[in-house]
Design an enzyme around this catalytic site. Sequence first.
Site, PDB file in Angstrom:
ATOM      1  N   GLU A 161       0.861  -1.190   0.000  1.00 40.32           N
ATOM      2  CA  GLU A 161       0.000   0.000   0.000  1.00 40.32           C
ATOM      3  C   GLU A 161       0.888   1.227   0.000  1.00 40.32           C
ATOM      4  O   GLU A 161       1.746   1.397   0.878  1.00 40.32           O
ATOM      5  CB  GLU A 161      -0.965   0.038   1.195  1.00 40.32           C
ATOM      6  CG  GLU A 161      -1.829   1.293   1.157  1.00 40.32           C
ATOM      7  CD  GLU A 161      -3.125   1.196   1.949  1.00 40.32           C
ATOM      8  OE1 GLU A 161      -3.761   2.251   2.151  1.00 40.32           O
ATOM      9  OE2 GLU A 161      -3.511   0.087   2.363  1.00 40.32           O
TER      10      GLU A 161
ATOM     11  N   GLU B 127       4.716   4.951   4.016  1.00 39.33           N
ATOM     12  CA  GLU B 127       4.131   6.237   4.426  1.00 39.33           C
ATOM     13  C   GLU B 127       5.205   7.091   5.089  1.00 39.33           C
ATOM     14  O   GLU B 127       5.701   6.736   6.162  1.00 39.33           O
ATOM     15  CB  GLU B 127       2.975   6.001   5.389  1.00 39.33           C
ATOM     16  CG  GLU B 127       2.349   7.267   5.944  1.00 39.33           C
ATOM     17  CD  GLU B 127       1.816   8.181   4.852  1.00 39.33           C
ATOM     18  OE1 GLU B 127       2.426   9.263   4.646  1.00 39.33           O
ATOM     19  OE2 GLU B 127       0.828   7.798   4.191  1.00 39.33           O
TER      20      GLU B 127
ATOM     21  N   ASP C 225       9.796   7.497   1.492  1.00 43.71           N
ATOM     22  CA  ASP C 225       9.283   7.506   0.127  1.00 43.71           C
ATOM     23  C   ASP C 225       9.261   6.080  -0.429  1.00 43.71           C
ATOM     24  O   ASP C 225      10.265   5.372  -0.401  1.00 43.71           O
ATOM     25  CB  ASP C 225      10.197   8.395  -0.729  1.00 43.71           C
ATOM     26  CG  ASP C 225       9.595   8.721  -2.080  1.00 43.71           C
ATOM     27  OD1 ASP C 225       9.056   7.806  -2.731  1.00 43.71           O
ATOM     28  OD2 ASP C 225       9.697   9.893  -2.504  1.00 43.71           O
TER      29      ASP C 225
ATOM     30  N   ASP D 113      -2.573  12.240  -2.182  1.00 46.70           N
ATOM     31  CA  ASP D 113      -2.611  13.700  -2.298  1.00 46.70           C
ATOM     32  C   ASP D 113      -2.962  14.056  -3.742  1.00 46.70           C
ATOM     33  O   ASP D 113      -2.289  13.601  -4.676  1.00 46.70           O
ATOM     34  CB  ASP D 113      -1.254  14.298  -1.944  1.00 46.70           C
ATOM     35  CG  ASP D 113      -0.952  14.194  -0.463  1.00 46.70           C
ATOM     36  OD1 ASP D 113      -1.910  14.056   0.322  1.00 46.70           O
ATOM     37  OD2 ASP D 113       0.231  14.247  -0.084  1.00 46.70           O
TER      38      ASP D 113
ATOM     39  N   LYS E 211      -3.172  21.410  -8.938  1.00 46.04           N
ATOM     40  CA  LYS E 211      -2.652  22.443  -9.829  1.00 46.04           C
ATOM     41  C   LYS E 211      -1.769  21.837 -10.920  1.00 46.04           C
ATOM     42  O   LYS E 211      -0.975  20.936 -10.665  1.00 46.04           O
ATOM     43  CB  LYS E 211      -1.873  23.481  -9.033  1.00 46.04           C
ATOM     44  CG  LYS E 211      -2.724  24.262  -8.050  1.00 46.04           C
ATOM     45  CD  LYS E 211      -1.904  25.290  -7.293  1.00 46.04           C
ATOM     46  CE  LYS E 211      -2.779  26.059  -6.304  1.00 46.04           C
ATOM     47  NZ  LYS E 211      -2.002  27.055  -5.529  1.00 46.04           N
TER      48      LYS E 211
ATOM     49  N   ASP F  87     -11.563  10.646  -3.825  1.00 50.00           N
ATOM     50  CA  ASP F  87     -12.800  11.415  -3.818  1.00 50.00           C
ATOM     51  C   ASP F  87     -12.574  12.804  -4.408  1.00 50.00           C
ATOM     52  O   ASP F  87     -13.459  13.647  -4.382  1.00 50.00           O
ATOM     53  CB  ASP F  87     -13.367  11.539  -2.398  1.00 50.00           C
ATOM     54  CG  ASP F  87     -12.396  12.221  -1.443  1.00 50.00           C
ATOM     55  OD1 ASP F  87     -11.205  12.354  -1.799  1.00 50.00           O
ATOM     56  OD2 ASP F  87     -12.824  12.622  -0.340  1.00 50.00           O
TER      57      ASP F  87
ATOM     58  N   THR G 233     -13.245   2.918   5.977  1.00 49.19           N
ATOM     59  CA  THR G 233     -12.480   3.695   6.947  1.00 49.19           C
ATOM     60  C   THR G 233     -13.259   4.941   7.323  1.00 49.19           C
ATOM     61  O   THR G 233     -14.222   5.321   6.661  1.00 49.19           O
ATOM     62  CB  THR G 233     -11.119   4.106   6.362  1.00 49.19           C
ATOM     63  OG1 THR G 233     -11.330   5.022   5.262  1.00 49.19           O
ATOM     64  CG2 THR G 233     -10.339   2.889   5.871  1.00 49.19           C
ATOM     65  N   ARG G 234     -12.812   5.576   8.370  1.00 46.60           N
ATOM     66  CA  ARG G 234     -13.469   6.811   8.801  1.00 46.60           C
ATOM     67  C   ARG G 234     -13.376   7.882   7.723  1.00 46.60           C
ATOM     68  O   ARG G 234     -14.316   8.657   7.523  1.00 46.60           O
ATOM     69  CB  ARG G 234     -12.843   7.298  10.107  1.00 46.60           C
ATOM     70  CG  ARG G 234     -13.231   6.483  11.324  1.00 46.60           C
ATOM     71  CD  ARG G 234     -12.441   6.879  12.542  1.00 46.60           C
ATOM     72  NE  ARG G 234     -11.022   6.539  12.393  1.00 46.60           N
ATOM     73  CZ  ARG G 234     -10.097   6.794  13.300  1.00 46.60           C
ATOM     74  NH1 ARG G 234     -10.433   7.413  14.420  1.00 46.60           N
ATOM     75  NH2 ARG G 234      -8.846   6.446  13.100  1.00 46.60           N
ATOM     76  N   TYR G 235     -12.248   7.933   7.007  1.00 51.62           N
ATOM     77  CA  TYR G 235     -12.101   8.933   5.944  1.00 51.62           C
ATOM     78  C   TYR G 235     -13.122   8.688   4.834  1.00 51.62           C
ATOM     79  O   TYR G 235     -13.748   9.628   4.335  1.00 51.62           O
ATOM     80  CB  TYR G 235     -10.690   8.888   5.366  1.00 51.62           C
ATOM     81  CG  TYR G 235     -10.486   9.912   4.260  1.00 51.62           C
ATOM     82  CD1 TYR G 235     -10.087  11.210   4.564  1.00 51.62           C
ATOM     83  CD2 TYR G 235     -10.725   9.589   2.938  1.00 51.62           C
ATOM     84  CE1 TYR G 235      -9.926  12.159   3.574  1.00 51.62           C
ATOM     85  CE2 TYR G 235     -10.572  10.525   1.938  1.00 51.62           C
ATOM     86  CZ  TYR G 235     -10.161  11.813   2.255  1.00 51.62           C
ATOM     87  OH  TYR G 235     -10.029  12.744   1.247  1.00 51.62           O
TER      88      TYR G 235
END
Length: 265
Positions: free
Chosen positions: A96, A121, A148, A170, A174, A206, A244-246
């Site tokens: 992941e 992460e 990374d 992320d 832009k 999302d 998940t909560r997100y």
Amino acid sequence: MTSDKKETVIKVIGAKKTDTKKTDAQQPGAQKPNMDNQDFSASRFYGPRFYGRRKGRPLRQTMQTLLAEKLPEVRFDLERHAAAQFSSPCADVFLEIGFGGGEHIAGLATQRPDAGFIGAEPFINGVASLLRHMQDDDIDNIRIWDDDVRLIFASLADASLAGAYVMFPDPWPKKRHAGRRILQDDVMNSLARLIRPGGSLVMASDDPTAKSWLLQAAMRHPAFDWTARCADDWQIRPADLPATRYMKKAENEARHPAWFIFTRS
């Protein structure tokens, strides 16, 4: 799904043509470290340039203790074969990329105790959160790379992964930041090398911009095939992906996630 239908889907989702112009993340010398940042390791001098947060709010003492005591025990070792790093034999190893607070990868690991999971992460608060999940739920089949993800690709053998997850990355909306998005061509090439034939690449977002570049990055790579056959396939969360909560927060705020599942051809 035919090419014409896939092009229609991209338009429905709101995809825009991705910018292939070189950006600051791709320019020569981009790996030069920021000398004003006092929190960097040797890998950050010589590795690819990383964009994003590495630290958030100050951690509570319990979380600092987890980082000091638990992380060294479960940190991914570049010198060892991936499957050999787990306490029990595992035929399937998954990666992941950017696990955030760790809730998703912890859920996957709980569902599949027979498999091994590598979570990458750089955000130290997220790493501490995953360590807490592992401690609270007695999870032992996760290994953590707290830097990374691109720095571990070379240590992984060809076709050594059963699949990879890129969940809610992320978005970098832009155009001038297009080079900071995680699924650059070099990352896609690495994933194509690492994921075995028949393996999976699972992505979700999302954010309208991120939906666009995630889908386009995978669709234009010849090694991956999109499994979608109807709108429900990308509009409804797959049953085997932990909620998940997100994800729930996004749905409550009318931000509709899209779910993209590709197979390695």
